[in-house]
Scaffold this motif. Structure first.
Motif, PDB file in Angstrom:
ATOM      1  N   GLY A 138      -8.844   2.556  -8.100  1.00 50.43           N
ATOM      2  CA  GLY A 138      -8.437   3.822  -8.679  1.00 50.43           C
ATOM      3  C   GLY A 138      -8.130   4.915  -7.675  1.00 50.43           C
ATOM      4  O   GLY A 138      -7.576   5.957  -8.050  1.00 50.43           O
ATOM      5  N   LEU A 139      -8.460   4.711  -6.396  1.00 50.36           N
ATOM      6  CA  LEU A 139      -8.216   5.744  -5.383  1.00 50.36           C
ATOM      7  C   LEU A 139      -6.796   5.638  -4.849  1.00 50.36           C
ATOM      8  O   LEU A 139      -6.556   5.426  -3.658  1.00 50.36           O
ATOM      9  N   ILE A 140      -5.828   5.818  -5.730  1.00 52.87           N
ATOM     10  CA  ILE A 140      -4.427   5.599  -5.359  1.00 52.87           C
ATOM     11  C   ILE A 140      -3.870   6.741  -4.525  1.00 52.87           C
ATOM     12  O   ILE A 140      -2.811   6.608  -3.901  1.00 52.87           O
ATOM     13  N   ARG A 141      -4.559   7.879  -4.471  1.00 54.40           N
ATOM     14  CA  ARG A 141      -4.080   9.028  -3.687  1.00 54.40           C
ATOM     15  C   ARG A 141      -4.800   9.163  -2.353  1.00 54.40           C
ATOM     16  O   ARG A 141      -4.477  10.043  -1.560  1.00 54.40           O
ATOM     17  N   LEU A 142      -5.776   8.309  -2.086  1.00 57.85           N
ATOM     18  CA  LEU A 142      -6.572   8.430  -0.864  1.00 57.85           C
ATOM     19  C   LEU A 142      -5.713   8.120   0.365  1.00 57.85           C
ATOM     20  O   LEU A 142      -5.096   7.062   0.460  1.00 57.85           O
ATOM     21  N   THR A 143      -5.701   9.052   1.303  1.00 55.68           N
ATOM     22  CA  THR A 143      -4.931   8.865   2.541  1.00 55.68           C
ATOM     23  C   THR A 143      -5.824   8.657   3.748  1.00 55.68           C
ATOM     24  O   THR A 143      -5.386   8.065   4.740  1.00 55.68           O
ATOM     25  N   THR A 144      -7.072   9.120   3.694  1.00 52.81           N
ATOM     26  CA  THR A 144      -7.969   9.059   4.852  1.00 52.81           C
ATOM     27  C   THR A 144      -9.321   8.506   4.440  1.00 52.81           C
ATOM     28  O   THR A 144      -9.950   9.012   3.505  1.00 52.81           O
ATOM     29  N   LEU A 145      -9.769   7.471   5.152  1.00 54.67           N
ATOM     30  CA  LEU A 145     -11.060   6.848   4.887  1.00 54.67           C
ATOM     31  C   LEU A 145     -11.783   6.652   6.212  1.00 54.67           C
ATOM     32  O   LEU A 145     -11.289   5.976   7.112  1.00 54.67           O
ATOM     33  N   LEU A 146     -12.967   7.254   6.332  1.00 51.47           N
ATOM     34  CA  LEU A 146     -13.745   7.191   7.563  1.00 51.47           C
ATOM     35  C   LEU A 146     -15.008   6.363   7.321  1.00 51.47           C
ATOM     36  O   LEU A 146     -15.894   6.763   6.578  1.00 51.47           O
ATOM     37  N   LEU A 147     -15.057   5.194   7.960  1.00 53.89           N
ATOM     38  CA  LEU A 147     -16.195   4.277   7.818  1.00 53.89           C
ATOM     39  C   LEU A 147     -16.828   3.947   9.166  1.00 53.89           C
ATOM     40  O   LEU A 147     -17.618   2.998   9.255  1.00 53.89           O
ATOM     41  N   HIS A 167      -3.319   5.787   5.101  1.00 50.48           N
ATOM     42  CA  HIS A 167      -2.626   5.665   6.386  1.00 50.48           C
ATOM     43  C   HIS A 167      -3.515   6.054   7.561  1.00 50.48           C
ATOM     44  O   HIS A 167      -3.064   6.055   8.706  1.00 50.48           O
ATOM     45  N   TYR A 168      -4.781   6.369   7.301  1.00 51.32           N
ATOM     46  CA  TYR A 168      -5.693   6.716   8.380  1.00 51.32           C
ATOM     47  C   TYR A 168      -7.043   6.109   8.047  1.00 51.32           C
ATOM     48  O   TYR A 168      -7.716   6.535   7.107  1.00 51.32           O
ATOM     49  N   LEU A 169      -7.464   5.099   8.837  1.00 50.76           N
ATOM     50  CA  LEU A 169      -8.701   4.370   8.582  1.00 50.76           C
ATOM     51  C   LEU A 169      -9.469   4.209   9.887  1.00 50.76           C
ATOM     52  O   LEU A 169      -8.935   3.716  10.880  1.00 50.76           O
ATOM     53  N   ARG A 170     -10.739   4.646   9.881  1.00 49.88           N
ATOM     54  CA  ARG A 170     -11.598   4.511  11.053  1.00 49.88           C
ATOM     55  C   ARG A 170     -12.681   3.470  10.774  1.00 49.88           C
ATOM     56  O   ARG A 170     -13.401   3.582   9.781  1.00 49.88           O
ATOM     57  N   LEU A 171     -12.795   2.479  11.661  1.00 42.99           N
ATOM     58  CA  LEU A 171     -13.739   1.374  11.468  1.00 42.99           C
ATOM     59  C   LEU A 171     -14.596   1.100  12.694  1.00 42.99           C
ATOM     60  O   LEU A 171     -15.394   0.153  12.693  1.00 42.99           O
ATOM     61  N   HIS A 172     -14.456   1.878  13.763  1.00 41.05           N
ATOM     62  CA  HIS A 172     -15.145   1.547  15.011  1.00 41.05           C
ATOM     63  C   HIS A 172     -16.654   1.792  14.904  1.00 41.05           C
ATOM     64  O   HIS A 172     -17.150   2.445  13.990  1.00 41.05           O
ATOM     65  N   ASP A 173     -17.354   1.249  15.889  1.00 43.13           N
ATOM     66  CA  ASP A 173     -18.809   1.318  15.954  1.00 43.13           C
ATOM     67  C   ASP A 173     -19.457   0.689  14.729  1.00 43.13           C
ATOM     68  O   ASP A 173     -20.397   1.217  14.150  1.00 43.13           O
ATOM     69  N   ASN A 174     -18.927  -0.455  14.320  1.00 41.89           N
ATOM     70  CA  ASN A 174     -19.539  -1.335  13.335  1.00 41.89           C
ATOM     71  C   ASN A 174     -19.681  -2.713  13.979  1.00 41.89           C
ATOM     72  O   ASN A 174     -18.821  -3.111  14.775  1.00 41.89           O
ATOM     73  N   PRO A 175     -20.721  -3.473  13.659  1.00 39.00           N
ATOM     74  CA  PRO A 175     -20.918  -4.791  14.282  1.00 39.00           C
ATOM     75  C   PRO A 175     -20.050  -5.872  13.624  1.00 39.00           C
ATOM     76  O   PRO A 175     -20.549  -6.762  12.915  1.00 39.00           O
ATOM     77  N   TRP A 176     -18.751  -5.817  13.867  1.00 37.35           N
ATOM     78  CA  TRP A 176     -17.831  -6.732  13.205  1.00 37.35           C
ATOM     79  C   TRP A 176     -18.052  -8.178  13.654  1.00 37.35           C
ATOM     80  O   TRP A 176     -18.115  -8.463  14.842  1.00 37.35           O
ATOM     81  N   SER A 177     -18.160  -9.053  12.672  1.00 37.69           N
ATOM     82  CA  SER A 177     -18.309 -10.482  12.936  1.00 37.69           C
ATOM     83  C   SER A 177     -16.929 -11.125  12.861  1.00 37.69           C
ATOM     84  O   SER A 177     -16.385 -11.329  11.770  1.00 37.69           O
TER      85      SER A 177
END
Length: 468
Positions: A138-147, A167-177
């Motif tokens: 449902g978040l069809i208008r979301l442009t920025t997501l910081l995780l 169009h802007y997504l932050r994912l760093h500093d997570n222990p990605w497997s």
């Protein structure tokens, strides 16, 4: 008659009493009233404990609302929340929801139901390790997501599909497997048009891919089943590790990266928080859209040339409470729009000539808590401040020599110049500098040019000899 009269009285009393069922009903009525009263009191005290679908207005009373350009910002940062509040908690559904620095551990399907108008969502610096695929429906208008700065190890592309405007997504500093479950996300991040999605996220495991950026991982390596074996080392000294994941050369240690070393906040204005990060130098690759940067309470000793070359939008820069002893002439070059500069509580003695020349719009300069040396090396700073009367400054007091300690640096320079002008033949190598004799800013500028080192005063003339 005397014998039977007590019996007759007892019978009359029994006949006058109500039936037992009515007694029970009356008792139940009193209990029901008490129970309802306790329930109402419990609802008033803890209205937010009714579950995900209940009214949680009493759960987040400390969140603040404010409007900017018609958008509603709801700021719930650092409120110790363990779940997502409902959209009914505020006057209207927010456009921007700030949930950084809380205690959220999981994002479940439907957690953002009612937030369909969201344009930005900040969830950084939580404890999120679980993110279900339908959480962002449902978040069809979301442009920025910081995780960034969470505990995510895996994430599928399906979780991002409900957000077509992202169009802007932050994912760093997570222990990605970096295993097969991350295949779809890695392929999505590597699409050329997704250049602002997950730029700095890196693998935490397996060992062969540790430290590699997700955007640079070969997706074909993710679904390989073989792992480097954990067998004991071979007695003959031969390396028994599997070569499934090619070993990478250890990168040359360089400057820390600003995006991964610091906390980035985009709303209401872009801000880079690098406080107390044990930084020994200014981090590299400062995003060009940052408006505020806080580098206070670190271990910086020197600002080098071009340290802020990419930070073209900075309006405020906080360098207080470091160990700064030296500022290179070109270290602040490029900060054409800087309004506030805080250099308080450092170890500065003076400014090199030209350090402040690019700060055309500076309006506030904090200088207190530095051991300023009142000799001729401090004159440049005072002359620059006189040429820029619109700059409000504070803390410019002599620390040495001891006879001048606590005296205003400006008063020292004024008395120095007056003493020089009192003697007709006291023109020293620094030139005549009596402030009362400066009629124009041009004359003051000429005085500054006299202070400039000879090799920087402009083009030198050379005699060219042709060798045949």
């Amino acid at each position: 008659m005397r014998v039977t009269s007590p019996l007759l009285l007892a019978l009359l009393v029994l006949l006058l009493l109500p039936p037992p069922t009515q007694l029970r009903k009356a008792g139940q009525g009193r209990q029901l009233k008490v129970g309802r009263r306790l329930l109402r009191q419990d609802r008033v005290r803890g209205g937010g404990r009714q579950g995900r679908s209940g009214d949680s207005r009493h759960q987040v009373p400390e969140c603040s609302e404010y409007s900017d350009s018609g958008d509603l910002f709801v700021d719930c940062q650092g409120r110790k929340l363990s779940s997502i509040p409902t959209a009914l908690s505020w006057s209207r559904a927010p456009d921007h929801l700030l949930l950084a620095r809380n205690r959220i551990r999981a994002l479940r399907d439907g957690a953002f139901s009612g937030f369909e108008g969201l344009r930005s969502l900040d969830l950084q610096q939580n404890r999120i390790s679980v993110l279900e695929e339908g959480v962002f429906l449902g978040l069809i208008r979301l442009t920025t997501l910081l995780l960034q700065h969470n505990r995510l190890g895996t994430l599928s592309e399906e979780a991002l599909i409900p957000m077509p405007a992202l169009h802007y997504l932050r994912l760093h500093d997570n222990p990605w497997s970096c295993r097969c479950t991350l295949d779809s996300l890695v392929r999505t991040l590597q699409v050329p048009s997704n250049r602002n999605l997950g730029n700095h996220a890196r693998c935490a495991e397996p060992i062969g891919l540790r430290g590699r950026k997700l955007r640079q991982v070969d997706p074909e390596l993710l679904c390989l089943e073989l792992e480097p074996p954990s067998d004991p080392p071979d007695p003959q000294g031969e390396d028994q590790r599997d070569s499934t994941y090619p070993l990478q050369p250890i990168p040359i240690r360089g400057k820390p990266d600003a995006t991964t070393s610091c906390h980035t906040y985009l709303f209401p204005t872009p801000r880079l928080d690098c406080r107390s990060r044990d930084l020994a130098e200014v981090p590299a690759d400062i995003p060009g859209d940052m408006v505020h940067m806080d580098l206070s309470q670190n271990s910086l000793r020197r600002l080098k040339a071009r340290d802020f070359v990419g930070a073209r939008s900075l309006r405020s820069l906080n360098l207080s409470n470091n160990n700064l002893e030296d500022i290179d002439t070109a270290s602040l070059s490029g900060l054409l729009h800087l309004h506030e500069l805080d250099l308080s509580n450092n170890s500065l003695h003076f400014f090199h000539y030209g350090v402040l020349e690019d700060l055309y719009f500076l309006s506030l300069l904090r200088l207190g808590g530095n051991p300023w040396v009142c000799d001729y090396s401090i004159h440049y700073l005072v002359y620059w401040l006189r040429l820029h009367p619109g700059v409000t400054h504070s803390g410019l007091l002599c620390h040495s020599p001891s006879e001048l300690r606590g005296k205003s640096v400006e008063d020292y320079v004024h008395s120095y110049n007056r003493a020089c002008s009192q003697t007709e033949h006291s023109q020293t190598e620094y030139g005549q500098t009596d402030p009362e004799l400066w009629n124009t800013a041009m004359e003051l500028q000429e005085e500054l040019e006299e202070m400039e080192p000879v090799h920087l005063r402009g083009l030198q003339k050379y005699h060219v000899t042709r060798l045949n």
